[in-house]
Design an enzyme around this catalytic site. Structure first.
Site, PDB file in Angstrom:
ATOM      1  N   LYS A 202       0.849  -1.186   0.000  1.00  0.00           N
ATOM      2  CA  LYS A 202       0.000   0.000   0.000  1.00  0.00           C
ATOM      3  C   LYS A 202       0.882   1.232   0.000  1.00  0.00           C
ATOM      4  O   LYS A 202       1.978   1.229   0.570  1.00  0.00           O
ATOM      5  CB  LYS A 202      -0.894   0.019   1.254  1.00  0.00           C
ATOM      6  CG  LYS A 202      -1.678   1.307   1.460  1.00  0.00           C
ATOM      7  CD  LYS A 202      -2.396   1.318   2.805  1.00  0.00           C
ATOM      8  CE  LYS A 202      -3.118   2.647   3.024  1.00  0.00           C
ATOM      9  NZ  LYS A 202      -3.830   2.689   4.316  1.00  0.00           N
ATOM     10  N   GLU A 252      -7.175  12.350  13.595  1.00  0.00           N
ATOM     11  CA  GLU A 252      -6.346  11.202  13.977  1.00  0.00           C
ATOM     12  C   GLU A 252      -5.336  11.527  15.070  1.00  0.00           C
ATOM     13  O   GLU A 252      -4.420  12.336  14.870  1.00  0.00           O
ATOM     14  CB  GLU A 252      -5.608  10.652  12.751  1.00  0.00           C
ATOM     15  CG  GLU A 252      -4.816   9.398  13.038  1.00  0.00           C
ATOM     16  CD  GLU A 252      -4.279   8.729  11.797  1.00  0.00           C
ATOM     17  OE1 GLU A 252      -3.471   7.796  11.940  1.00  0.00           O
ATOM     18  OE2 GLU A 252      -4.667   9.126  10.674  1.00  0.00           O
ATOM     19  N   GLU A 296      -8.236  -3.007   4.692  1.00  0.00           N
ATOM     20  CA  GLU A 296      -7.524  -1.737   4.720  1.00  0.00           C
ATOM     21  C   GLU A 296      -7.326  -1.263   6.161  1.00  0.00           C
ATOM     22  O   GLU A 296      -6.244  -0.777   6.534  1.00  0.00           O
ATOM     23  CB  GLU A 296      -8.313  -0.703   3.919  1.00  0.00           C
ATOM     24  CG  GLU A 296      -7.720   0.688   3.906  1.00  0.00           C
ATOM     25  CD  GLU A 296      -8.609   1.692   3.188  1.00  0.00           C
ATOM     26  OE1 GLU A 296      -8.293   2.896   3.276  1.00  0.00           O
ATOM     27  OE2 GLU A 296      -9.623   1.292   2.573  1.00  0.00           O
ATOM     28  N   GLU A 428     -12.132  10.791  -3.933  1.00  0.00           N
ATOM     29  CA  GLU A 428     -11.930  10.766  -2.485  1.00  0.00           C
ATOM     30  C   GLU A 428     -11.039  11.917  -2.037  1.00  0.00           C
ATOM     31  O   GLU A 428     -11.303  12.565  -1.012  1.00  0.00           O
ATOM     32  CB  GLU A 428     -11.306   9.432  -2.060  1.00  0.00           C
ATOM     33  CG  GLU A 428     -11.085   9.328  -0.560  1.00  0.00           C
ATOM     34  CD  GLU A 428     -10.527   7.978  -0.134  1.00  0.00           C
ATOM     35  OE1 GLU A 428      -9.716   7.958   0.819  1.00  0.00           O
ATOM     36  OE2 GLU A 428     -10.896   6.959  -0.746  1.00  0.00           O
ATOM     37  N   LYS A 432     -11.717  15.348   0.613  1.00  0.00           N
ATOM     38  CA  LYS A 432     -10.931  15.645   1.800  1.00  0.00           C
ATOM     39  C   LYS A 432     -10.434  17.091   1.879  1.00  0.00           C
ATOM     40  O   LYS A 432      -9.882  17.498   2.901  1.00  0.00           O
ATOM     41  CB  LYS A 432      -9.753  14.666   1.885  1.00  0.00           C
ATOM     42  CG  LYS A 432     -10.231  13.245   2.127  1.00  0.00           C
ATOM     43  CD  LYS A 432      -9.092  12.251   2.014  1.00  0.00           C
ATOM     44  CE  LYS A 432      -9.618  10.845   2.249  1.00  0.00           C
ATOM     45  NZ  LYS A 432      -8.577   9.833   2.030  1.00  0.00           N
TER      46      LYS A 432
END
Length: 457
Positions: A202, A252, A296, A428, A432
């Site tokens: 990834k 986060e 994921e 996506e 954001k």
């Protein structure tokens, strides 16, 4: 003097710190009252901290930057002259952050942002839970109680909290992409090819958007709007020099250390919010049931547990759940542990998580450097604070932007895996940008084709 960053040695310098209580004020009230800060920090479970000036500043470069910051800050914090009855919440703290890559150049839009930079504010205001505290710090061979107490009086006398509402947004008059759609398709296809070849599992690729505002950037207004919309996020603003500010509202947490208690978590896999309650619940159900999303997410959670192996014990994984934000919902797994390591040691162990870098880490970082058409700078890197005991909190600098006068540069990215579709990932990324663009757009702005925000990077 010690040659390292011009900081006086601990055996010849001292830190003088004094604290008084101020009239209660909000974070934005402090910003409007005391002017242009060097550092702003607030988290959903912590008081807000605003810093002005520098009693001490430490910077560092290269792969050893985490340890270098700690060593230099320890020299400053080693011998504090501070009353025993001063409240713990008002203790002196270093606030700042790191660049994403250890080879960060600090040029172009990132001029004035070293690979690592932290400030111990000369004037520090902490507000929250119905209390507001002023702490004045001075460090050096000539630091004196009388000068510190004089500054305390001066700030206290002119402190009249300005709690007016945010002004109307300045509007967005132009946007320019750092990565075209054609370039993005090529980048994602090249990355998926390397993943299928076995070089990568990834990689997180990002973009930036150059935005021209219809008026001047206001940090108090930006922080107020982010606080209204994203109260559960980590809001920050950092200005290492007198130039641009790096600010945002990150969903986060990288890590918190409080005593020997450690908190972190895996936040990965994203869908939007529905237009109706039923649609919203269906999207959440899809997020929970999708094998792609679960894989994921688990890749990130497993990697974080592995990263803690050498720095923590009693690592425990909580129940995976859906975390809903204003415009997106994510899979989230809380992770706790026990550790006596300094929070900067924990930051070094955890950065970058697979949610902002990729796997294997070294290969992913190499691909990011080779692929992206802009400089990440401090985007997706650790930002936060620490104190003398090694406690502190750091967030991953997502949903973030550089701002200076009428120019703003928001950043956003997406996790690329073997079956990623370039156009889906493009969409996506556009989503954001929304948390930052929404701060500035008025009702008549079209902005970009983005309508939401969240997820990997």
């Amino acid at each position: 003097m010690d040659s390292r960053e011009g900081i006086a040695r601990a055996d010849t310098a001292r830190l003088v710190s004094r604290t008084v209580r101020l009239p209660d004020a909000s974070l934005t009230g402090v910003l409007r009252t005391l002017g242009r800060p060097n550092a702003v920090w607030t988290a959903p479970d912590e008081p807000g901290v605003v810093g002005y000036g520098a009693a001490a500043q430490v910077t560092a470069d290269g792969a050893e930057r985490f340890g270098a910051v700690r060593e230099r800050a320890d020299d400053v914090l080693a011998s504090p002259d501070r009353p025993a009855d001063a409240p713990a919440v008002a203790r002196p703290r270093f606030l700042g952050g790191f660049a994403f890559h250890d080879g960060h150049a600090g040029t172009g839009p990132w001029d004035g942002f070293p690979t690592a930079a932290f400030v111990l504010p000369h004037v520090q205001v902490v507000t929250g839970a119905g209390e507001t505290w002023l702490t004045v710090n001075a460090h050096g061979e000539n630091a004196s109680e009388s000068a510190v107490e004089r500054t305390l009086r001066d700030v206290t006398e002119r402190f009249a909290p300005d709690e007016r509402a945010a002004a109307s947004p300045p509007g967005v008059v132009a946007t320019e992409r750092t990565t075209s759609r054609a370039e993005w398709r090529e980048q994602v296809r090249a990355a998926t090819g390397r993943i299928r070849s076995g070089e990568l599992e990834k990689v997180v690729l990002a973009q930036a958007l150059d935005v021209t505002l219809g008026g001047a950037f206001s940090l108090p207004d930006a922080m107020a709007r982010l606080g209204d919309t994203y109260p559960s996020c980590f809001r920050f603003a950092l200005r290492p020099t007198d130039g641009a500010a790096f600010f945002g509202a990150s969903p986060e947490r990288l890590v918190t250390r409080d005593g020997d208690a450690l908190r972190t978590g895996a936040l990965a896999a994203t869908v939007g919010r529905g237009g109706t309650p039923d649609e919203d619940q269906q999207l959440a159900a899809d997020l929970r049931s999708s094998s792609k999303y679960r894989h994921e997410h688990e890749v990130v959670a497993e990697r974080i547990r592995d990263q803690l192996d050498d720095v923590a014990t009693a690592v425990e994984t909580g129940e995976r759940r859906v975390r809903k934000l204003e415009t997106v919902q994510h899979l989230f797994t809380p992770i706790t542990a026990s550790s006596d390591a300094h929070v900067l040691t924990l930051v070094e162990a955890l950065h970058p998580t697979p949610a902002v870098g990729g796997l294997p880490p070294d290969a992913a970082l190499r691909v990011i450097r080779e692929t992206e058409t802009f400089d990440r700078g401090w985007y997706a890197a650790p930002v936060g604070w620490f104190d003398r005991s090694g406690d502190g909190t750091f967030a991953v600098a997502l949903r973030s932007a550089l701002a200076d006068e009428t120019r703003v540069r928001p950043f956003a990215g997406a996790g690329i895996v073997a079956d990623s579709d370039p156009d889906t990932e493009w969409d996506e990324v556009q989503l954001k940008y929304r948390p930052i663009l929404d701060v500035f757009e008025d009702d008549g702005d079209d902005g970009t084709d983005a309508r939401s925000g969240g997820g990997d990077a």
